[in-house]
Design an enzyme around this catalytic site. Sequence first.
Site, PDB file in Angstrom:
ATOM      1  N   SER A 155      40.502  15.262  59.886  1.00  0.00           N
ATOM      2  CA  SER A 155      40.575  13.888  59.417  1.00  0.00           C
ATOM      3  C   SER A 155      39.301  13.528  58.654  1.00  0.00           C
ATOM      4  O   SER A 155      38.948  14.191  57.674  1.00  0.00           O
ATOM      5  CB  SER A 155      40.822  12.957  60.605  1.00  0.00           C
ATOM      6  N   ARG A 225      42.215  -0.869  67.491  1.00  0.00           N
ATOM      7  CA  ARG A 225      42.600   0.431  68.045  1.00  0.00           C
ATOM      8  C   ARG A 225      44.115   0.560  68.144  1.00  0.00           C
ATOM      9  O   ARG A 225      44.672   1.625  67.890  1.00  0.00           O
ATOM     10  CB  ARG A 225      41.967   0.628  69.414  1.00  0.00           C
ATOM     11  N   ASP A 320      52.420  14.403  60.078  1.00  0.00           N
ATOM     12  CA  ASP A 320      51.241  13.566  59.856  1.00  0.00           C
ATOM     13  C   ASP A 320      51.503  12.706  58.626  1.00  0.00           C
ATOM     14  O   ASP A 320      51.359  13.144  57.495  1.00  0.00           O
ATOM     15  CB  ASP A 320      50.007  14.445  59.647  1.00  0.00           C
ATOM     16  N   HIS A 353      49.338  12.708  63.186  1.00  0.00           N
ATOM     17  CA  HIS A 353      47.967  12.975  62.778  1.00  0.00           C
ATOM     18  C   HIS A 353      47.133  13.567  63.911  1.00  0.00           C
ATOM     19  O   HIS A 353      46.235  14.386  63.671  1.00  0.00           O
ATOM     20  CB  HIS A 353      47.322  11.675  62.276  1.00  0.00           C
ATOM     21  N   ASP A 354      47.403  13.171  65.133  1.00  0.00           N
ATOM     22  CA  ASP A 354      46.630  13.668  66.273  1.00  0.00           C
ATOM     23  C   ASP A 354      46.860  15.148  66.559  1.00  0.00           C
ATOM     24  O   ASP A 354      46.212  15.709  67.450  1.00  0.00           O
ATOM     25  CB  ASP A 354      46.964  12.861  67.530  1.00  0.00           C
TER      26      ASP A 354
END
Length: 376
Positions: A155, A225, A320, A353-354
Site C-alpha cells: 500500500s 477508521r 483489491d 486490500h488487506d
Amino acid sequence: MDTSSNSVGAVQPQRVRFDTPLTLAGGGVLPAFELVYETYGELNAARSNAVLVCHALSGNHHVAGHYAGEPKNLGWWDNLVGPGKPLDTRKFFVVGVNNLGGCYGSTGPVTVNPASGRPWGADFPVVVVEDWVAAQARLADRLGIDAWAAVIGGSLGGMQAMQWALEYPERIRHALVIASAPKLTAQNIAFNEVARQAILSDPDFHGGHYYEHGVVPARGLRLARMIGHITYLSDDQMAEKFGRRLRQGDLKFSYDVDFEIESYLRYQGDKFAGYFDANTYLITTKALDYFDPARDYGGNLAAALARARADFLVVSFSTDWRFAPERSREIVYGLVHNGLGVSYAEIECSAGHDSFLLDDPHYHAVMRAYFEGIRL
C-alpha cells in the site's frame, strides 16, 4: 502458519537522533528529528543483505517478533518476516522504521516542538513520501548500509519502495511494490478527505492542539477508521464474514447496532481511536494523496520510472478495489517500457486490500521465490 516456531522472538525497538536539519518537500524544515526502528537478523560482512520494510498508513516499526512479556504483541508482518519465512532473517538483515509524523516514537505531532516546549500538534509540517525516504536514507547511512538488497512495502509502503528506486537508484537493488499504485485515484482521495473531515469537525480536535486540552478527537478518528476499514475489505469478504446477520437475532428498529457488520466497524473504530493519533492520520492520508512521481513528467509514468535501476516485483490482489490490479499493471508497463527487470503477480484472493497482510499461500510462495532469487 505456526509463527511461534520460526519467529524472530523477542525484539526491542531502537532510537536514533539526527541533528542535521531536514528540508521537507513542502518547504518546511525539521531542525532535528528522531526515528524509532527495529532490526531482525544479522548484517553480513559485505553489508549486502539489508532489506528495508516500509509501513502503510497505520503501521509502524514493529514488523516482526514480539516484545518481552507481550507474546501476543506480534509485528504486523510477522507472518512474512522471520527465520524460514518468505523474507528469511537467516539470509537477510531486516529493518523496520516508524516514519516521520508517526505516533510510535519517531518525531511527529505528539512529540515536543523544541521551539515551543509543547507538542507539535497541528504545527508539525506536512511530510510526504519523499521526506520519509530521505529520512530512511539517513538511517541507512547511520547503520552503514550503502545499498539495500531490497526495499519492500504494501500500500503506502509500496509507494515508498517505488520512491526509493527513483530517488536513490544506486542504493537499492530490488523494489517490491505490493498492493500499491503510482498515484491515488480521485475516488481514493475522496475517501481520504471524508475521513479527514470526520476528524477536523470533531469538537475535541481544537485545531490540532487537543493535547493541550487533555482530550482526544476520538469520535472523528473512530469515523475515519470506519470509513477506511470499509475500503480495505472486499464485498465478498464482508458477505462471507458478516452477510446480513443480526447481532441479537431481532431487529431493534432503532439507530443502535442491528447487524454484525455494524458491530464490527464500531469495534474497529473504537480500538483504533484508542491508540492512533489523529494528527498522524491527517498527515499520512495527505502523503497518500500527494504521491505522484509522474507529476513532474507531464503525467508520463514511464518517463518518471526511467530513473530507476532496480529490479521490481509488483504484486496485486484480484479483489483489491482500492488499489486495483490495473493500477499495479500501470507500474509494470512503465517499467517494461524502460527495459527494467520486473516480475508481476496478480493473486486471486477474496480479502480485498488487506490481502497483503494475510497468510495467503500463493502470495507467500511468490514472495519466497523472489527473495530466494536475490543474490547477495
